[in-house]
Design a protein around this motif. Structure first.
Motif: not given
Ligand SMILES: Nc1ncnc2c1ncn2[C@@H]1O[C@H](COP(=O)(O)OP(=O)(O)O)[C@@H](O)[C@H]1O
Ligand SMILES: [Mg+2]
Length: 149
Positions: A47-48, A59-62, A17, A44-45, A52, A79
């Motif tokens: 991308t989180k 919250e970024i979710t897949s 991250i 995805t991590y 940030r 995303h």
């Protein structure tokens, strides 16, 4: 502008991250980050972290099922997860190219499925599983030499 390469090992999800967060500082309107690597490597991590770094608090979710999720930060973040698409033609049919050539930052999971759609100046990030929680993160196509996570 050179095709600078950075290679480093992330030892934890948090480190991945943080790498994304630092990478975000190098991004600008129209940047495309092409992520490569199999299920669970940390796309995805990363991308989180980029989110940030762009000042996005959501919250970024897949986006595996929605294909494209849009967030608003210092720049818009698109995303994109093309895992469920058949390839470049499906992506174009969805209007995906408009995102890549738009004014936000595009981050694409499973970008290896879109060989024809990616712009030449995309930043490519390949993540490889090492033992335990370690990940090898290889970044190519950086627009400079100032990325030292
Ligand atoms: N060094 C690391 N970097 C990123 N994720 C890690 C790392 N070590 C373990 N993980 C775990 O791997 C998974 C990565 O998930 P995710 O980012 O959703 O993968 P992908 O999007 O590539 O399928 C998470 O469960 C996370 O906790
Ligand atoms: Mg993912």
């Amino acid at each position: 502008m050179g095709a600078f390469l950075a290679e480093f090992i992330s030892a934890s999800p948090e480190a991945t991250i943080r790498a994304g967060e630092e990478l975000a500082e190098l991004l600008h309107p129209g940047s495309v980050v092409a992520l490569r690597g199999g299920l669970g490597v940390g796309k995805t991590y990363l991308t989180k972290g980029i989110a940030r770094g762009l000042g996005i608090n959501e919250e970024i979710t897949s986006p595996t099922y929605t294909i494209i999720s849009e967030y608003q930060g210092k720049l818009p973040l698109y995303h994109i997860d093309v895992y469920r698409l058949g390839g470049d033609d499906d992506f174009s049919a969805l209007g995906g190219d408009d995102f890549l050539y738009g004014s936000g930052v595009s981050v694409i999971e499973w970008s290896e499925l879109l060989p024809r759609s990616l712009p030449k100046d995309a930043i490519t990030i390949e993540i490889t599983l090492l033992e335990g929680d370690r990940r090898l993160i290889r970044v190519t196509g950086l627009p400079g030499e100032d990325f030292h996570p």
